[in-house]
Design a protein around this motif. Structure first.
Motif, PDB file in Angstrom:
ATOM      1  N   ARG A  55       0.898  -1.112  -0.045  1.00 37.29           N
ATOM      2  CA  ARG A  55       0.046   0.032   0.041  1.00 37.29           C
ATOM      3  C   ARG A  55       0.959   1.383  -0.094  1.00 37.29           C
ATOM      4  NH1 ARG A  55      -4.146  -0.546   3.986  1.00 37.29           N
ATOM      5  NH2 ARG A  55      -3.603  -2.747   4.100  1.00 37.29           N
ATOM      6  N   THR A  56       0.544   2.356  -0.642  1.00 37.17           N
ATOM      7  CA  THR A  56       1.314   3.404  -0.749  1.00 37.17           C
ATOM      8  C   THR A  56       1.404   4.186   0.670  1.00 37.17           C
ATOM      9  OG1 THR A  56      -0.623   4.736  -1.517  1.00 37.17           O
ATOM     10  CG2 THR A  56       0.928   3.797  -3.312  1.00 37.17           C
ATOM     11  N   THR A  57       0.259   4.386   1.276  1.00 38.87           N
ATOM     12  CA  THR A  57       0.567   5.029   2.548  1.00 38.87           C
ATOM     13  C   THR A  57      -0.378   3.965   3.571  1.00 38.87           C
ATOM     14  OG1 THR A  57      -1.673   6.145   2.426  1.00 38.87           O
ATOM     15  CG2 THR A  57       0.220   7.151   1.786  1.00 38.87           C
ATOM     16  N   PRO A  58      -0.228   4.250   4.735  1.00 37.26           N
ATOM     17  CA  PRO A  58      -0.961   3.318   5.949  1.00 37.26           C
ATOM     18  C   PRO A  58      -2.355   3.652   5.617  1.00 37.26           C
ATOM     19  CG  PRO A  58       1.036   4.314   6.940  1.00 37.26           C
ATOM     20  CD  PRO A  58       0.782   4.943   5.502  1.00 37.26           C
ATOM     21  N   GLU A  59      -3.064   4.610   5.081  1.00 35.20           N
ATOM     22  CA  GLU A  59      -4.463   4.732   5.071  1.00 35.20           C
ATOM     23  C   GLU A  59      -5.220   4.473   3.879  1.00 35.20           C
ATOM     24  OE1 GLU A  59      -2.002   7.256   5.730  1.00 35.20           O
ATOM     25  OE2 GLU A  59      -2.248   7.526   7.797  1.00 35.20           O
ATOM     26  N   SER A  60      -4.099   3.986   2.785  1.00 30.22           N
ATOM     27  CA  SER A  60      -4.557   3.629   1.402  1.00 30.22           C
ATOM     28  C   SER A  60      -4.841   2.345   1.474  1.00 30.22           C
ATOM     29  CB  SER A  60      -3.748   4.116   0.468  1.00 30.22           C
ATOM     30  OG  SER A  60      -2.350   3.373   0.689  1.00 30.22           O
ATOM     31  N   ARG A  61      -5.657   1.843   0.328  1.00 24.52           N
ATOM     32  CA  ARG A  61      -5.880   0.364   0.117  1.00 24.52           C
ATOM     33  C   ARG A  61      -4.552  -0.283  -0.131  1.00 24.52           C
ATOM     34  NH1 ARG A  61     -10.888   1.653  -3.785  1.00 24.52           N
ATOM     35  NH2 ARG A  61     -12.801   1.471  -2.454  1.00 24.52           N
ATOM     36  N   SER A  62      -4.650  -1.493   0.134  1.00 26.89           N
ATOM     37  CA  SER A  62      -3.537  -2.346  -0.544  1.00 26.89           C
ATOM     38  C   SER A  62      -3.995  -2.731  -1.797  1.00 26.89           C
ATOM     39  CB  SER A  62      -3.318  -3.605   0.514  1.00 26.89           C
ATOM     40  OG  SER A  62      -4.674  -4.495   0.847  1.00 26.89           O
ATOM     41  N   SER A  63      -2.905  -3.567  -2.479  1.00 27.79           N
ATOM     42  CA  SER A  63      -3.431  -4.203  -3.767  1.00 27.79           C
ATOM     43  C   SER A  63      -4.395  -5.238  -3.643  1.00 27.79           C
ATOM     44  CB  SER A  63      -1.985  -4.750  -4.333  1.00 27.79           C
ATOM     45  OG  SER A  63      -1.218  -3.772  -4.859  1.00 27.79           O
ATOM     46  N   ALA A  64      -4.407  -5.965  -2.387  1.00 23.05           N
ATOM     47  CA  ALA A  64      -5.203  -6.924  -2.255  1.00 23.05           C
ATOM     48  C   ALA A  64      -6.719  -6.417  -2.062  1.00 23.05           C
ATOM     49  CB  ALA A  64      -4.940  -7.806  -0.957  1.00 23.05           C
ATOM     50  N   GLU A  65      -6.809  -5.237  -1.320  1.00 25.26           N
ATOM     51  CA  GLU A  65      -8.266  -4.605  -1.053  1.00 25.26           C
ATOM     52  C   GLU A  65      -8.568  -3.977  -2.538  1.00 25.26           C
ATOM     53  OE1 GLU A  65      -7.329  -3.325   3.761  1.00 25.26           O
ATOM     54  OE2 GLU A  65      -6.577  -1.893   2.099  1.00 25.26           O
ATOM     55  N   THR A  66      -7.702  -3.724  -3.134  1.00 25.16           N
ATOM     56  CA  THR A  66      -8.052  -2.801  -4.414  1.00 25.16           C
ATOM     57  C   THR A  66      -8.645  -4.065  -5.527  1.00 25.16           C
ATOM     58  OG1 THR A  66      -6.242  -1.178  -4.263  1.00 25.16           O
ATOM     59  CG2 THR A  66      -6.885  -1.459  -6.593  1.00 25.16           C
ATOM     60  N   ILE A  67      -8.007  -5.080  -5.555  1.00 26.59           N
ATOM     61  CA  ILE A  67      -8.542  -6.248  -6.056  1.00 26.59           C
ATOM     62  C   ILE A  67      -9.772  -6.757  -5.801  1.00 26.59           C
ATOM     63  CG2 ILE A  67      -8.054  -8.620  -6.578  1.00 26.59           C
ATOM     64  CD1 ILE A  67      -4.872  -7.987  -6.754  1.00 26.59           C
ATOM     65  N   ASP A  68      -9.857  -6.858  -4.339  1.00 26.14           N
ATOM     66  CA  ASP A  68     -11.290  -7.043  -4.015  1.00 26.14           C
ATOM     67  C   ASP A  68     -12.568  -6.111  -4.469  1.00 26.14           C
ATOM     68  OD1 ASP A  68     -12.786  -8.608  -1.944  1.00 26.14           O
ATOM     69  OD2 ASP A  68     -13.141  -6.260  -1.145  1.00 26.14           O
ATOM     70  N   HIS A  69     -12.065  -4.467  -4.507  1.00 25.57           N
ATOM     71  CA  HIS A  69     -13.027  -3.937  -4.960  1.00 25.57           C
ATOM     72  C   HIS A  69     -13.211  -3.794  -6.463  1.00 25.57           C
ATOM     73  CE1 HIS A  69     -15.016   0.179  -5.541  1.00 25.57           C
ATOM     74  NE2 HIS A  69     -14.245   0.409  -6.117  1.00 25.57           N
ATOM     75  N   ILE A  70     -12.278  -4.215  -7.221  1.00 27.76           N
ATOM     76  CA  ILE A  70     -12.540  -4.617  -8.690  1.00 27.76           C
ATOM     77  C   ILE A  70     -13.456  -5.616  -8.855  1.00 27.76           C
ATOM     78  CG2 ILE A  70     -11.566  -5.501 -10.753  1.00 27.76           C
ATOM     79  CD1 ILE A  70      -8.781  -3.887  -9.653  1.00 27.76           C
ATOM     80  N   HIS A  71     -13.179  -6.670  -7.965  1.00 26.45           N
ATOM     81  CA  HIS A  71     -14.373  -7.781  -7.913  1.00 26.45           C
ATOM     82  C   HIS A  71     -15.687  -7.304  -7.727  1.00 26.45           C
ATOM     83  CE1 HIS A  71     -16.399 -11.503  -5.783  1.00 26.45           C
ATOM     84  NE2 HIS A  71     -15.991 -11.871  -7.018  1.00 26.45           N
TER      85      HIS A  71
END
Length: 497
Positions: free
Chosen positions: A369-385
């Motif tokens: 994740r770019t910052t502690p507050e931002s989505r991780s890649s896994a969370e971003t992929i979950d959102h795309i799902h």
């Protein structure tokens, strides 16, 4: 600079000569200092370099300013004056802020001067020898700790050399670190644990190095996240390689960088102490990492000693390539253009990009994740799902029901389902007519309440949003040291196997 008034104040008691006796002294031959001494000079000295500048005040007064440098740092400065006072040539020298030392010429010729003061143990004598044009020698002799001592300085004209831009050297030093994730674990000298992951990438047209470091950002809860964001670059104005490291706690550490062979050294002030962080290359997968006091090419104190290991190639992908999944290559384009087939092709473009954005990911890529507050890649992929579900349900004329329990899927299951949903939506659109799009509404249902949006909103909403987030996954995996496959052509929808 010593004034003439100060010169006379110090020298007259030393000479103890009156004007009459001075005129009776036979003058020895003396070097023409206006031809032999004036200019900029330099000489190797100890572990560094002595640089001095001589100028003529008048026919009997010559002054110099000098500095001693080690690794471009000024360790001390001095001023000197050779002056004829009451018929005698005198040498006055001030090192740092000490009291002037005074010497009288005891012999001279056309090519030398010997100054002496027998009251001093060191230096007792200072000899200037002019044996070659554009060169002179200064020899300082005396006693130190009861032993004879001699220092020779061979001074030659100082040539001002423009400092070369060190950006190419910076690129060469950091090139082996790029596109990889480096992990280190160890313990400080006081027993505190040390753990860090660092990823480097280029910026400013490869003129600057960006470093992103992850570590423990909350020791109490053992929270892991991005701890530092740094830059390394060539500063033209200061003619130095500089770095700045910003941390999550609101502090910044700044300093200089030196490069030696394949090693990188960061020098900075920490709480009044001059410290060095060193990355010393062992091989293409390993760097020794030290933090301590580094002086004159050696470690005086070491507070941390560990290794950064390239984990990019040692941590496996979460899955083997599954050739049965759709969109390893983009499907053939529809034979006819209509609104439905164009929408289908847009979904195919998304799905092809998603396939390769998520192919070969490792756990560390998913955690990035770019910052502690931002989505991780896994969370971003979950959102795309979730967005793929909305696109699929619109084309299949199914509602998106709020409040249903979410399905727990592994990354592999989630990726498979996302690609399958998009493939099904594309296939139906390819077999639909333009007028059918009026039926393919987005339906949000909560209990008995429904909210309906036309297919237009599918295009500018979840479909466009998913493309946006796939781009984020591509950027994240590059930052975590596992870049997008360069053999993939998103224009043609193909991959070079």
């Amino acid at each position: 600079m010593l004034s003439r008034k100060i010169t006379l104040l110090f020298v007259l008691p030393f000479l103890c000569l009156d004007a009459a006796s001075a005129t009776n002294i036979k003058a020895d031959p003396f070097p023409d200092l206006s031809q032999l001494l004036i200019g900029e000079w330099s000489s190797p000295a100890w572990n560094g370099k002595l640089i001095e500048s001589w100028r003529m005040i008048d026919a009997t007064t010559f002054e110099s300013s000098a500095v001693y440098l080690e690794k471009k740092d000024t360790l001390y400065a001095s001023t000197s004056r050779i002056e004829k006072v009451a018929g005698k040539w005198m040498l006055f020298s001030v090192i740092k802020d000490s009291a002037p030392k005074i010497f009288q010429a005891v012999s001279s010729s056309a090519n030398h001067i010997l100054f002496e003061n027998s009251d001093y143990s060191h230096p007792r004598q200072v000899r200037y020898s002019f044996t070659e044009r554009n060169k002179f020698n200064r020899t300082i002799t005396g006693e130190e700790n009861g032993q004879p001592s001699t220092f020779n300085f061979n001074l030659v004209p100082q040539v001002e050399v423009a400092v070369k831009n060190q950006t190419p050297a910076l690129r060469a030093a950091f090139a082996p670190l790029m596109g990889k994730t480096w992990r280190a674990k160890g313990a400080w000298a006081n027993g505190d644990a040390f753990q860090q992951e660092v990823r480097f990438h280029w910026d400013l047209e490869d003129a600057a190095v960006i470093a992103q470091s992850h570590g423990i950002i909350d020791p109490i809860n053992n929270t892991w996240g991005q701890r530092n964001h740094g830059i390394r670059y060539w500063n033209k104005g200061e003619e130095k390689l500089l770095f700045a490291e910003y941390d999550i706690f609101g502090s910044v550490t700044e300093g200089t960088i030196s490069l030696r062979d394949n090693n990188i050294y960061y020098h900075y002030n920490y709480g009044g102490f001059l410290l060095t962080d060193a990355w010393e290359k062992v091989d293409e997968f390993t760097y020794n990492f030290k933090v301590g006091v580094f002086s004159k090419g050696d470690w005086q104190d070491v507070y941390l000693s560990t290794q950064f290991i390239d984990i990019t190639t040692t941590e496996p992908a979460l899955m083997e390539p599954d050739l049965t999944l759709p969109y390893r290559q983009i499907p053939d384009a529809p034979e006819k253009y209509n609104a439905a087939t164009v929408a289908a092709r847009a979904i195919d473009g998304l799905a092809f990009r998603y396939y390769w954005a998520t192919e070969g990911l490792r756990q560390q890529d998913l955690d990035y994740r770019t910052t502690p507050e931002s989505r991780s890649s896994a969370e971003t992929i979950d959102h795309i799902h979730g967005l793929a579900k909305v696109v699929h349900n619109a084309v299949m004329e199914l509602p998106n029901i709020s409040g249903d329990p979410s399905e727990e899927l592994s990354f592999i299951e989630q990726r498979t389902q996302t690609l399958t949903l998009l493939a099904a939506a594309s296939e139906r659109l390819k077999n639909s007519k333009s007028k059918d799009l009026k039926r393919f509404n987005i339906i949000f249902q909560r209990g008995d309440n429904q909210s309906v949006l036309p297919f237009w909103n599918t295009l500018n909403g979840p479909l466009a949003d998913a493309l946006w987030h796939v781009g984020q996954v591509v950027a994240f995996r590059r930052a975590s040291g596992n870049p997008f496959n360069s053999n993939v052509s998103v224009l043609r929808g193909t991959v070079k196997e």
